[in-house]
Design a protein around this motif. Sequence first.
Motif, PDB file in Angstrom:
ATOM      1  N   GLU A   1      -2.643  10.673  -0.459  1.00 54.58           N
ATOM      2  CA  GLU A   1      -3.117   9.293  -0.574  1.00 54.58           C
ATOM      3  C   GLU A   1      -2.680   8.474   0.646  1.00 54.58           C
ATOM      4  O   GLU A   1      -3.461   7.672   1.174  1.00 54.58           O
ATOM      5  CB  GLU A   1      -2.575   8.638  -1.847  1.00 54.58           C
TER       6      GLU A   1
ATOM      7  N   ALA B   1      -8.661  -5.546  -4.945  1.00 61.33           N
ATOM      8  CA  ALA B   1      -8.747  -4.199  -5.521  1.00 61.33           C
ATOM      9  C   ALA B   1     -10.025  -3.465  -5.092  1.00 61.33           C
ATOM     10  O   ALA B   1     -10.037  -2.240  -5.023  1.00 61.33           O
ATOM     11  CB  ALA B   1      -8.662  -4.279  -7.050  1.00 61.33           C
TER      12      ALA B   1
ATOM     13  N   SER C   1     -10.316   1.594  -2.252  1.00 63.41           N
ATOM     14  CA  SER C   1     -10.095   0.566  -3.261  1.00 63.41           C
ATOM     15  C   SER C   1      -8.904   1.034  -4.100  1.00 63.41           C
ATOM     16  O   SER C   1      -8.404   2.141  -3.910  1.00 63.41           O
ATOM     17  CB  SER C   1     -11.341   0.382  -4.132  1.00 63.41           C
ATOM     18  N   ALA C   2      -8.445   0.192  -4.980  1.00 57.24           N
ATOM     19  CA  ALA C   2      -7.296   0.536  -5.822  1.00 57.24           C
ATOM     20  C   ALA C   2      -7.428  -0.209  -7.144  1.00 57.24           C
ATOM     21  O   ALA C   2      -8.345  -1.010  -7.325  1.00 57.24           O
ATOM     22  CB  ALA C   2      -5.997   0.140  -5.105  1.00 57.24           C
ATOM     23  N   LYS C   3      -6.511   0.041  -8.038  1.00 56.08           N
ATOM     24  CA  LYS C   3      -6.536  -0.652  -9.326  1.00 56.08           C
ATOM     25  C   LYS C   3      -5.935  -2.046  -9.221  1.00 56.08           C
ATOM     26  O   LYS C   3      -6.103  -2.861 -10.116  1.00 56.08           O
ATOM     27  CB  LYS C   3      -5.782   0.170 -10.373  1.00 56.08           C
TER      28      LYS C   3
ATOM     29  N   ALA D   1       0.845  -1.202   0.000  1.00 56.51           N
ATOM     30  CA  ALA D   1       0.000   0.000   0.000  1.00 56.51           C
ATOM     31  C   ALA D   1       0.872   1.242   0.000  1.00 56.51           C
ATOM     32  O   ALA D   1       0.631   2.177  -0.756  1.00 56.51           O
ATOM     33  CB  ALA D   1      -0.937  -0.020   1.202  1.00 56.51           C
TER      34      ALA D   1
ATOM     35  N   VAL E   1       1.144   1.469  -3.888  1.00 52.96           N
ATOM     36  CA  VAL E   1      -0.177   1.683  -4.494  1.00 52.96           C
ATOM     37  C   VAL E   1      -0.616   3.126  -4.236  1.00 52.96           C
ATOM     38  O   VAL E   1      -1.095   3.811  -5.125  1.00 52.96           O
ATOM     39  CB  VAL E   1      -1.212   0.687  -3.927  1.00 52.96           C
ATOM     40  N   PHE E   2      -0.430   3.580  -2.993  1.00 50.85           N
ATOM     41  CA  PHE E   2      -0.809   4.938  -2.612  1.00 50.85           C
ATOM     42  C   PHE E   2       0.472   5.760  -2.552  1.00 50.85           C
ATOM     43  O   PHE E   2       1.263   5.627  -1.624  1.00 50.85           O
ATOM     44  CB  PHE E   2      -1.578   4.909  -1.288  1.00 50.85           C
TER      45      PHE E   2
END
Length: 163
Positions: free
Chosen positions: A63, A103, A147-149, A48, A57-58
């Motif tokens: 973020e 995700a 959430s994320a991709k 993350a 991810v962030f």
Amino acid sequence: MMKNILLVFMIMFCMDSKILGQRLGITFQEAEQQGISIQKLDSIYKSAVHSDTSLAVFKTKPEEATLQQAYIQLLQDLGKFLSLNNFKWDKATRCFNRIYFNAEGNIDYFLFNFLGKTAEEKPSEQHRKEFQRLLNLFIKDYKFALSAKVKFAQCSPVTYKPQ
């Protein structure tokens, strides 16, 4: 013949989806005993946050702050759930968590280890099992605020305290 091949692939896909789609709260040791490799999970779920933002991810400070708030909320929600189910901590209990999210923000795996050098510093086996039972009920329907991709993971130490 083609129907048989298609049927085999459909069965394999369903089995694979079932295995990967399960939501599981267990100790790190139990995960390894069940053939769930932490290294494999870490290769599938992106961090993350990471000191190298290309691996995170962030990526931005805002973020990261949003992730931190969502993670704190998750731990608070877990605490409320435990309390509502009459689970009480006897003493401050240190733990390390590594949580793997899909995700969409659902928890796929919630791995934990209670910390302490002596047995007195850790919960009893009965208390640990009840925590784990309730944890699995909690993660079954819990939706993380982000959430994320891609699939992602977040870890941290935590201290659960009596109320």
